[in-house]
Design a protein around this motif. Sequence first.
Motif, PDB file in Angstrom:
ATOM      1  N   GLU B  37       0.791  -1.115   0.082  1.00  0.00           N
ATOM      2  CA  GLU B  37      -0.009  -0.052  -0.047  1.00  0.00           C
ATOM      3  C   GLU B  37       1.049   1.227  -0.128  1.00  0.00           C
ATOM      4  O   GLU B  37       0.459   2.174  -0.524  1.00  0.00           O
ATOM      5  CB  GLU B  37      -0.621   0.070   1.258  1.00  0.00           C
ATOM      6  N   ARG B  41       0.841   4.802  -2.446  1.00  0.00           N
ATOM      7  CA  ARG B  41       0.874   6.138  -2.079  1.00  0.00           C
ATOM      8  C   ARG B  41       2.051   6.849  -2.726  1.00  0.00           C
ATOM      9  O   ARG B  41       1.829   8.036  -3.129  1.00  0.00           O
ATOM     10  CB  ARG B  41       0.987   6.277  -0.437  1.00  0.00           C
ATOM     11  N   ASN B 119       8.573   4.181   2.672  1.00  0.00           N
ATOM     12  CA  ASN B 119       9.428   4.405   3.764  1.00  0.00           C
ATOM     13  C   ASN B 119       9.783   3.275   4.495  1.00  0.00           C
ATOM     14  O   ASN B 119      10.801   2.902   4.672  1.00  0.00           O
ATOM     15  CB  ASN B 119       8.886   5.107   4.965  1.00  0.00           C
ATOM     16  N   SER B 144      10.814   8.916   4.845  1.00  0.00           N
ATOM     17  CA  SER B 144       9.859   9.143   5.941  1.00  0.00           C
ATOM     18  C   SER B 144       9.310  10.474   5.837  1.00  0.00           C
ATOM     19  O   SER B 144       9.091  11.157   7.133  1.00  0.00           O
ATOM     20  CB  SER B 144      10.293   8.899   7.160  1.00  0.00           C
ATOM     21  N   VAL B 158       8.537  17.568   4.625  1.00  0.00           N
ATOM     22  CA  VAL B 158       8.274  17.550   6.131  1.00  0.00           C
ATOM     23  C   VAL B 158       8.745  16.189   6.562  1.00  0.00           C
ATOM     24  O   VAL B 158       7.887  15.261   5.828  1.00  0.00           O
ATOM     25  CB  VAL B 158       7.028  18.109   6.605  1.00  0.00           C
ATOM     26  N   ARG B 159       9.407  15.784   7.293  1.00  0.00           N
ATOM     27  CA  ARG B 159      10.002  14.511   7.583  1.00  0.00           C
ATOM     28  C   ARG B 159       9.522  14.411   9.116  1.00  0.00           C
ATOM     29  O   ARG B 159       9.656  14.866   9.889  1.00  0.00           O
ATOM     30  CB  ARG B 159      11.430  14.343   7.636  1.00  0.00           C
ATOM     31  N   GLN B 160       9.023  12.868   9.104  1.00  0.00           N
ATOM     32  CA  GLN B 160       8.658  12.554  10.608  1.00  0.00           C
ATOM     33  C   GLN B 160       9.829  11.996  11.263  1.00  0.00           C
ATOM     34  O   GLN B 160      10.548  11.032  10.971  1.00  0.00           O
ATOM     35  CB  GLN B 160       7.681  11.366  10.547  1.00  0.00           C
ATOM     36  N   GLU B 180       2.738   6.865   5.502  1.00  0.00           N
ATOM     37  CA  GLU B 180       1.294   6.871   5.399  1.00  0.00           C
ATOM     38  C   GLU B 180       0.516   8.074   5.511  1.00  0.00           C
ATOM     39  O   GLU B 180      -0.820   8.131   5.094  1.00  0.00           O
ATOM     40  CB  GLU B 180       0.801   5.907   6.533  1.00  0.00           C
ATOM     41  N   ARG B 181       1.133   9.152   6.059  1.00  0.00           N
ATOM     42  CA  ARG B 181       0.433  10.433   5.956  1.00  0.00           C
ATOM     43  C   ARG B 181       0.120  10.845   4.493  1.00  0.00           C
ATOM     44  O   ARG B 181      -0.554  11.847   4.156  1.00  0.00           O
ATOM     45  CB  ARG B 181       1.347  11.414   6.547  1.00  0.00           C
TER      46      ARG B 181
END
Lengths: 323, 255
Positions: B37, B41, B119, B144, B158-160, B180-181
């Motif tokens: 999945e 994305r 990721n 990520s 923007v990175r988590q 997943e965002r």
Amino acid sequence: MSNVLALIEVSHRGEMAASARGLLAAAATLGSPVAVVVSAAPLADDDVAWLGELGAVRVYAALTAAAGTVLVAPAVDALGAAIDAYSPVAVLTANSVDGREAAGRLAVRVGGSVLADVVQVRSDNGTVVARHSVFGGAYTVDSVVEGGLPILTIRQGAIEGQAPSATAAVDEAFLDTPSEGAAVIDGFNDDAVVSARPELRTAATVVSGGRGLGSPENFALVEQLADTLGAAVGASRAAVDAGYVAQTAQVGQTGVSVSPQLYVALGISGAIQHRAGMQTAKTIVAINKDEDAPIFEVADFGIVGDIFTVVPKLIEAVKARSN
Amino acid sequence: MKIVVLVKQVPDTAEERKLNLATGQLDREATDSVVDEINERALEAALRLKDADKGTEVVAMTMGPADAVQALRKALSMGADSAVHIVDDSLNGADTGRTAATLAAALRVTGFDVVLAGNESTDGRGGVVPAMVAEHLKLPLLGSLVSADIADDGVHGVRQGEGGTLTVRAALPAIVTVTERFPEARFPNFKGILTAKRKPVTTLSAAELDVPAGVSRTVVVATVERPPRAAGRKLIDDGTAADELAEFLVANRLV
Ligand SMILES: Cc1cc2nc3c(=O)[nH]c(=O)nc-3n(C[C@H](O)[C@H](O)[C@H](O)COP(=O)(O)OP(=O)(O)OC[C@H]3O[C@@H](n4cnc5c(N)ncnc54)[C@H](O)[C@@H]3O)c2cc1C
């Protein structure tokens, strides 16, 4: 004894990451732990002492102006230099966003291989053996590296205990600024609330909420039970997608994997992808109004009922008993 | 702009996935295979750029066994322009190092401005292949990301991170991985499914790519299945279940 490198992450505010304890504990079971730390300013004595307490025999303090402005590359450079300096038998990083990127790049650079998302380590007659928990804990797989340096990313919260404390000797080194092929950090946006609750990955008790909560306001019920039990807050992906709670709370296949003593699932159906992140918990409690919800298949104690009536009563009942 | 999206065929997470206890490798018979999945994305992100600028070329690339071509067909039916399938028996059971070396070699052949990937895969969960590819190609990795703005002058994203997010950027060419965002992917429509059949799929073998066999590799030495969990007590709430649960928690020293 052979050296084992552990990459210790430092936040842009200069705080050492909590993953240091598990990394150094794992390193100590394989050899003599060397903490590799990258920073722009020299390490404070307190930080060195703290790393020693957690088991670091040496601290390789790599100083570079690029720390905090260049993404991951300084850590890879530091590990590369530390490999030259200490000839380690293994390199450990956290299985974090930064840690695994550093591990991946390092493997290519130095001719090693990555053993990823490791939950336990041991040395078998000098061979580093990594244990993985695969498909949501359905399998336990042991693996090794042949022909090169083992580079392990350690699942955060998976390693218990602490290495024997040491007085860490510091070796300071100056790194050049990475020139090519690195991404740049323009800024940091810290999570607003530094909550007093335990950290999700290491908490003894986790209370998670799902789509059954119905709204961000109602999600407070999950937090109230968590606070009554001294628990961390988790969530299903559906609750995250609906905006009830931050993504960092997501438990499951594509979120955090937890193995607490007690896991409480509120209004969570128990999809296989959710179970993949929590089914290794010691005790599972589920409250769901659908008697056929799959979460009950893994629950040690299940209540078929409405969370909005059961949970407030549970909070009162627990408070009454702990008085 | 040319975007190569890395896709991986994985066992469906909605089913019970199995490992072969003798080899430690995936039991491909046990579950259906689907496109991971997170790769969909990533592909969606590429297709949105193409929606906005028809000059954008989107290539789907996979390394996998013969039937992994189905993953490429799906990507083509969603809107990718062409596909690259790296298939070779010698790659069976390839570890992350060999996979990344092979993908990097193929990417050198196809060329690109941006490589988009997930990721982490849902089967291996290693999350290291994109970083390895980036190192082989000596390119920046923006990993990520929770959002990204991809343009000719570079990628801003923007990175988590661990305690929050980071604002990051890199010039092109670059490797980007999504979390997943990122928005869910579109479904292939009828026209997409029809035209997909006519779109080119290039096949590459390991020999053609001339990937030096690395000396270092990972080896599985033991695979053990854990006994499944048994269900315990289940009460229908009649007004007293909360009290019983509190008793249970106290009795088991869980509070
Ligand atoms: C690749 C992939 C990765 C995924 N990764 C994850 C992951 O990491 N984590 C994850 O959680 N999911 C993940 N999912 C999603 C997963 O498939 C489910 O969609 C998700 O877990 C459902 O969340 P939920 O149980 O909160 O919602 P639902 O399935 O909608 O369940 C809500 C439940 O609440 C109950 N309920 C409603 N109201 C009440 C009430 N008043 N009182 C009591 N019970 C009530 C309902 O009976 C129902 O069982 C993933 C899916 C895919 C495809």
